[in-house]
Design a protein around this motif. Structure first.
Motif, mmCIF file in Angstrom:
data_model
loop_
_atom_site.group_PDB
_atom_site.id
_atom_site.type_symbol
_atom_site.label_atom_id
_atom_site.label_comp_id
_atom_site.label_asym_id
_atom_site.label_seq_id
_atom_site.Cartn_x
_atom_site.Cartn_y
_atom_site.Cartn_z
ATOM 1 N N ARG A 1 -23.409 -38.319 -58.352
ATOM 2 C CA ARG A 1 -24.856 -38.209 -58.552
ATOM 3 C C ARG A 1 -25.483 -37.811 -57.216
ATOM 4 O O ARG A 1 -25.276 -38.476 -56.203
ATOM 5 N N LEU A 2 -26.226 -36.720 -57.218
ATOM 6 C CA LEU A 2 -27.025 -36.319 -56.057
ATOM 7 C C LEU A 2 -28.474 -36.672 -56.335
ATOM 8 O O LEU A 2 -28.991 -36.374 -57.416
ATOM 9 N N THR A 3 -29.122 -37.281 -55.361
ATOM 10 C CA THR A 3 -30.547 -37.588 -55.466
ATOM 11 C C THR A 3 -31.232 -37.041 -54.231
ATOM 12 O O THR A 3 -30.952 -37.485 -53.112
ATOM 13 N N THR A 4 -32.087 -36.062 -54.417
ATOM 14 C CA THR A 4 -32.786 -35.430 -53.291
ATOM 15 C C THR A 4 -34.282 -35.674 -53.413
ATOM 16 O O THR A 4 -34.885 -35.396 -54.464
ATOM 17 N N THR A 5 -34.859 -36.199 -52.334
ATOM 18 C CA THR A 5 -36.296 -36.473 -52.286
ATOM 19 C C THR A 5 -36.938 -35.652 -51.185
ATOM 20 O O THR A 5 -36.521 -35.714 -50.019
ATOM 21 N N TYR A 6 -37.941 -34.871 -51.565
ATOM 22 C CA TYR A 6 -38.775 -34.135 -50.613
ATOM 23 C C TYR A 6 -40.054 -34.935 -50.398
ATOM 24 O O TYR A 6 -40.703 -35.344 -51.365
ATOM 25 N N THR A 7 -40.423 -35.130 -49.134
ATOM 26 C CA THR A 7 -41.632 -35.885 -48.811
ATOM 27 C C THR A 7 -42.435 -35.145 -47.754
ATOM 28 O O THR A 7 -41.876 -34.718 -46.725
ATOM 29 N N LEU A 8 -43.731 -34.987 -48.010
ATOM 30 C CA LEU A 8 -44.641 -34.484 -46.982
ATOM 31 C C LEU A 8 -45.085 -35.647 -46.121
ATOM 32 O O LEU A 8 -45.573 -36.660 -46.630
ATOM 33 N N ASP A 9 -44.905 -35.517 -44.814
ATOM 34 C CA ASP A 9 -45.274 -36.571 -43.873
ATOM 35 C C ASP A 9 -46.040 -35.935 -42.732
ATOM 36 O O ASP A 9 -45.449 -35.381 -41.801
ATOM 37 N N ASP A 10 -47.365 -35.981 -42.829
ATOM 38 C CA ASP A 10 -48.239 -35.370 -41.833
ATOM 39 C C ASP A 10 -47.930 -33.867 -41.732
ATOM 40 O O ASP A 10 -48.143 -33.130 -42.695
ATOM 41 N N ASP A 11 -47.370 -33.402 -40.602
ATOM 42 C CA ASP A 11 -47.173 -31.959 -40.411
ATOM 43 C C ASP A 11 -45.719 -31.541 -40.582
ATOM 44 O O ASP A 11 -45.325 -30.461 -40.128
ATOM 45 N N GLU A 12 -44.907 -32.365 -41.251
ATOM 46 C CA GLU A 12 -43.520 -31.998 -41.485
ATOM 47 C C GLU A 12 -43.084 -32.438 -42.872
ATOM 48 O O GLU A 12 -43.768 -33.204 -43.555
ATOM 49 N N ILE A 13 -41.932 -31.912 -43.299
ATOM 50 C CA ILE A 13 -41.353 -32.357 -44.566
ATOM 51 C C ILE A 13 -40.030 -33.053 -44.278
ATOM 52 O O ILE A 13 -39.310 -32.690 -43.336
ATOM 53 N N SER A 14 -39.740 -34.046 -45.082
ATOM 54 C CA SER A 14 -38.458 -34.745 -45.020
ATOM 55 C C SER A 14 -37.653 -34.404 -46.268
ATOM 56 O O SER A 14 -38.201 -34.346 -47.376
ATOM 57 N N ILE A 15 -36.363 -34.151 -46.067
ATOM 58 C CA ILE A 15 -35.452 -33.889 -47.173
ATOM 59 C C ILE A 15 -34.339 -34.929 -47.079
ATOM 60 O O ILE A 15 -33.509 -34.891 -46.160
ATOM 61 N N LYS A 16 -34.334 -35.864 -48.022
ATOM 62 C CA LYS A 16 -33.315 -36.916 -48.031
ATOM 63 C C LYS A 16 -32.449 -36.757 -49.268
ATOM 64 O O LYS A 16 -32.957 -36.728 -50.395
ATOM 65 N N THR A 17 -31.156 -36.639 -49.058
ATOM 66 C CA THR A 17 -30.213 -36.540 -50.166
ATOM 67 C C THR A 17 -29.228 -37.698 -50.099
ATOM 68 O O THR A 17 -28.620 -37.940 -49.049
#
Length: 286
Positions: A109-125
């Motif tokens: 199972r892959l779970t990828t979360t994109y999050t906007l955090d102020d002036d950057e994006i986070s990509i957590k898988t």
């Protein structure tokens, strides 16, 4: 399509491949992600799993059985499921199915979360294995527009490292990536169309936790955090004068010289049933 937005950025993500489609600065209107024009390359910012790079005869071997493995894996070509989203975050999942097991005989199972955090994006898988001895590679393959700086060409760009580096510059020679004795020393690597027309450039075992795509004729670029990914690949389609360059953090990178047997491949992560491994990377456009 899912669109996230905050004061500074807008981010669009497709359920197909859980792939970024757009990353735009709302103050300047600058678009950073390649538009997917198929004349040059129809993708934009794919997630690579469970392989990066080509394999021998486009195959892998597990316990003596051979499986077809597409170059750069199959996750980028699958429809993911959107499981949660709000204005600043979206989470997608991909689980093994009859199609994936034809390529890769493991439950996952892959779970990828994109999050906007102020002036950057986070990509957590988060990679979770349902079976024992699952071996894999994870990587990001974002393509960035050269015209984030007006009229800039690829020769105007460089990669900046936040630590001094002393690593081999692996260059494509025929179908293989070889150490030709060229090394990257210090904190800068100039990009050039002539180099990239020979093929991708791979740097393994980087010390830097952050790398940046900078431009000598403009103020705009992107900063990427490497997280637990210690290989960097830079690529632009050979011979096409494509108006973008890919800056790709990878767990590892290989070519067709590596053995088919996953147990013999270098640079793969391993999980047993019930185990998980997380990868978190950020992209800050400026």
């Amino acid at each position: 399509m899912v669109t996230l937005s905050n004061v500074h950025l807008s981010l669009a993500i497709s359920e197909h491949g859980a792939e970024m489609q757009s990353l735009k600065n709302k103050h300047t209107g600058i678009e950073y992600i390649w538009n997917g024009n198929p004349t040059y390359w129809p993708r934009r910012a794919p997630i690579l799993f469970p392989m990066s790079g080509p394999t021998k005869e486009d195959k892998i071997s597990v316990d003596g059985t051979e499986y077809h493995m597409p170059g750069n894996g199959f996750a980028r070509d699958m429809d993911w499921t959107l499981v949660d989203s709000n204005e600043s975050s979206a989470t997608f999942t991909l689980e093994d199915n009859a199609t994936t097991r034809g390529y890769f005989p493991f439950g996952f199972r892959l779970t990828t979360t994109y999050t906007l955090d102020d002036d950057e994006i986070s990509i957590k898988t988060v990679v979770e294995s349902k079976t024992n001895d699952m071996r894999f590679v994870y990587a990001l393959h974002p393509a960035f527009m050269l015209d984030m700086n007006r009229d800039a060409q690829i020769d105007d760009y460089m990669i900046s490292f936040n630590d001094d580096e002393n690593v081999a510059k692996l260059i494509k020679v025929g179908p293989l990536f070889k150490d030709t004795g060229v090394r990257i020393s210090g904190k800068l690597m100039k990009l050039s169309r002539a180099d990239l027309d020979q093929g991708a450039i791979a740097l393994k075992n980087l010390a830097s936790k952050k790398v940046s795509l900078l431009c000598g004729v403009g103020n705009h670029g992107v900063e990427l955090s490497m997280g637990d990914l210690h290989t960097l690949v830079c690529w632009s389609p050979e011979g096409k004068k494509a108006p973008f360059v890919c800056v790709e953090p990878m767990l590892s990178f290989g070519d067709t010289s590596r053995p088919m047997d996953l147990k013999q491949m270098e640079g793969l992560a391993k999980l047993n049933a019930g185990q998980k491994k997380s990868f978190t990377n950020t992209i800050r456009p400026f």
